[in-house]
Scaffold this active site. Structure first.
Site, short mmCIF file in Angstrom:
data_model
loop_
_atom_site.label_atom_id
_atom_site.label_comp_id
_atom_site.label_asym_id
_atom_site.label_seq_id
_atom_site.Cartn_x
_atom_site.Cartn_y
_atom_site.Cartn_z
CB CYS A 29 7.20 6.03 25.29
SG CYS A 29 5.64 5.70 26.00
N GLY A 87 1.02 -1.20 0.42
CA GLY A 87 -0.07 -0.15 -0.32
C GLY A 87 0.77 1.39 -0.24
CB THR A 88 3.41 2.08 1.73
OG1 THR A 88 3.59 1.90 3.01
CG2 THR A 88 5.38 3.28 2.08
CD GLN A 131 -6.57 1.16 8.89
OE1 GLN A 131 -6.97 0.28 9.28
NE2 GLN A 131 -5.20 1.23 8.79
CB SER A 165 -2.03 -2.36 1.81
OG SER A 165 -1.46 -2.81 3.00
CB ALA A 166 -3.29 -7.27 -0.27
CG HIS A 167 -0.65 -5.66 4.91
ND1 HIS A 167 -0.74 -5.17 6.78
CD2 HIS A 167 -0.28 -4.76 4.90
CE1 HIS A 167 0.03 -4.10 6.62
NE2 HIS A 167 0.20 -3.78 5.66
#
Lengths: 461, 461
Positions: free
Chosen positions: A320, A69-70, A177, A194-196
């Site tokens: 953090c 996807g990125t 999403q 993005s498939a995952h």
């Protein structure tokens, strides 16, 4: 183990696994070759493209498979900006886009482009009117996610798409999403996914470029995937991605209702069972499986570790837990508390019992983390002579310590008195005002200090 | 079916399949997360990196996983050129590199860089001395494949690396074709490879950048894979890639001897059983499993289809099998015949009987294709009145027709007479001189014609 981080990566859907296995045998050859194995691979690739296009709601020749996807976002944003270079060098993004969009915007700025980052409401949603106002005659591209990855808020894509269409500006929708749940509504021009994220395998992204959108791929390319995704096609994963998208969609409507009920339960119960909690994101216009809240006086990393120990895998936008020690840009843009932040994102099929067990366990875990953090003494709380003002020196201390120290001393100044928190932790800028809002105290503002920043809080009640 | 196209994509090694399946269960989570599933994914990723680095012969922190060999090359070439921008804007590649390297070079040229393409000998190998002469004070990067993907010729990498090292220029080695067989020798600086070439899954490339090499990633990136490969890691495939590399290496030495014997058999037998064939590539310094030959008077696409019908999957660099209708740049750079070109690349484990059956079948297949092509009459062969010269008008006819027509009329001019072949087919430029060399006729040269090009051939014998 209850895996509650589907927004990072959903577990592989059984159909994806099955399709992957089958195409390991049938789909390893080069689909551009003329022999039998190549033709078989080509047929699988074509069928996967048809299936994915049907799920997206586009033509098959508008859809290409990227390695993630990125990468789809990088290629999509870069290609659309280059394709409309003559129109101008202005890009619009929302302030809460995924990092892949924001990184693309930074690259564009470094190359001399101008970027408008449209702010969001406290819910995380952009205002369509404000978005429309950002459109200019030299705007080459606008980007808006379908739904936010950290807080689940659904964006008004159709309204923004309409404004973009009226202005003649293509809109790229990052649908990472939401695509597993439904088609993206509205008259968008480019789409990525993005498939995952929907239970498909890793290694597959989607890039859709509507016919008629000017698009010029940047950098080296080849003849594969319409020149938009160079390199040998990752065919077994592509087949699994398309098959699983179809499968999750078949189950989506029913599962969405179920998960929405479970996340509504978390949204309602967490503030009841855990004190000093802020549930963030839109209560109604939201993804079915995502709920995010922040816990005052809690260190996000410790909270994650304790929840992991109890068998829950969740994510966090606290400073953090990030490599940069800054709170998530999404929480910052929303102006909400970031400390002790927890994102619960339920995968499809999450048993109700797991959610109930999470709600049982959470209060004790948060209380335990708070107890530990209470231990370090306030580093210095010096009552000055003339004015009802206390200075808290939290320099060198990380979130949530500055807020804890503020909370400890607020009672030691009279109503109308001032607490001045010295901090060099980036999270304080977000969390001290958020604390004031939650506690009904007045956040006066910040001042540059000799070291770090002074955050001024006036006691109201 | 005998699959003889391992140089395009090797069938999945059983170890790759096994590792892929196992890590579908254990390696689907985000390796950057703190919870159990994330940590398990991180451990798998780290172990895969260690294993791959050991096989390459580099440090684990020098190796990143890319989504394909092509992407590894694009990132590697772009990053190395940008990292040494101050040194200069000159790039050296061999003329027979993989298209991914050549595409990167074209992008660099479009951006104002200068590219030297080092020619090769008739064997396909660069001359190390000629390569060294191309090095300049402003050379930012040099690229050389470890072995050629079309003809199997092994390049003198160690000698070229030494020359580059002496000149202070980093050498990028595209090791896609050889890494499954052995480590790349010599003091190279960057290395790329592709898992599906050694029997690993698709979707995984390797990019190695030695410590100390200046490198600046171009375009949008993120924090994954040292910033050199953005996007969610394709972990199951990465694990399978590393495991299979180790497995094929364990079998490599023995299997190389066996395949080398089989390809030597093809090299020796094909010219004996098929008339008018040129075996191309270096007879000695070559990959174990690759052998390439070209058949005069044969249409490559038809030949591939006929071999496919007989159960053999092979590849071809003939013009009619490429989308651009130009012969492979490798065969052109070597100056060898391209028509009826066949590349046989044997996967590990190819049974001897399959090779023997190929040698049995090939003569009949080639004869059949030739018979079909013989049918079309020479379009026009007009003997002019005054000079012993024949003009063959092959305009609009594709390879191998121009050469067939030349061959048909050469006997109709006296020794010393001239045949003028008019052709607008790009392959003729390569194949007519190659025919002359094979046939002992004199290639005089080419002239611009009213349409297309006139190729002049003088009858010698």
């Amino acid at each position: 183990m209850s895996y509650f981080d589907a927004a990072s990566a959903a577990p592989l859907h059984p159909v994806a696994r099955q399709a992957l296995l089958a195409s390991l045998d049938d789909g390893w050859a080069d689909p551009s070759r003329l022999y039998r194995e190549g033709r078989r691979a080509r047929m699988l690739l074509d069928a996967a493209r048809e299936a994915a296009a049907e799920a997206v709601g586009c033509r098959a020749d508008e859809l290409t498979f990227a390695p993630s996807g990125t990468r789809a976002v990088h290629t999509g944003v870069g290609g659309a900006l280059a394709g409309r270079r003559r129109t101008g060098r202005h890009l619009i993004v929302s302030a809460v886009e995924h990092s892949s969009v924001l990184h693309s915007a930074e690259v564009f700025e470094a190359e001399g482009g101008t970027v408008t980052r449209v702010p969001v409401r406290r819910t995380g949603a952009v205002d369509p009117g404000a978005y429309a106002e950002a459109l200019r005659s030299d705007t080459a591209l606008a980007c808006l996610q379908s739904a936010n990855h950290e807080v689940g808020t659904v964006q008004p894509v159709a309204a923004v798409a309409e404004a973009c269409r009226a202005a003649g500006v293509p809109l790229l929708v990052d649908a990472a999403q939401s695509l597993g749940w439904e088609r993206v509504e509205g008259d968008w021009s480019l789409l990525t996914a993005s498939a995952h994220k929907w239970g498909g395998p890793s290694g597959v992204g989607l890039l859709v470029v509507r016919k008629g959108v000017r698009f010029a791929v940047q950098g080296a390319s080849d003849e594969r995937e319409s020149g938009r995704a160079p390199g040998f096609e990752n065919l077994p994963a592509i087949v699994a991605a398309a098959a699983s998208l179809r499968a999750v969609r078949a189950e989506a409507e029913q599962e969405a209702v179920r998960l929405r009920e479970l996340t509504a339960r978390i949204r309602a119960r967490v503030p009841q069972v855990v004190p000093d909690v802020e549930v963030v994101g839109d209560a109604d216009r939201r993804l079915p499986g995502v709920v995010t809240f922040s816990c005052l006086y809690v260190d996000g990393e410790t909270l994650l570790h304790e929840l992991d120990r109890e068998g829950f895998a969740v994510s966090s936008g606290s400073s953090c837990t990030s490599s940069t020690l800054t709170p998530s840009h999404v929480l910052r843009a929303m102006g909400v508390l970031s400390e002790g932040n927890v994102r619960v994102s339920l995968p499809a099929g999450t048993p109700e019992e797991d959610v109930d067990r999470f709600l049982d366990v959470l209060p004790g875990v948060v209380a335990g983390v708070r107890e530990k953090l209470d231990a370090p003494p306030v580093t210095s709380a010096v009552r000055t002579a003339d004015t009802p003002e206390v200075v808290v020196d939290s320099l060198g201390r990380r979130c949530p310590i500055p807020v804890i120290e503020l909370a400890k001393v607020i009672g030691s100044v009279p109503v109308g008195g001032l607490v001045r928190v010295l901090s060099d932790d980036e999270a304080a800028r977000l969390d001290i005002p958020a604390w004031c809002e939650m506690r009904g105290q007045e956040y006066v503002g910040e001042e540059a200090a000799e070291q770090g920043t002074a955050y001024l809080v006036r006691r109201v009640g």
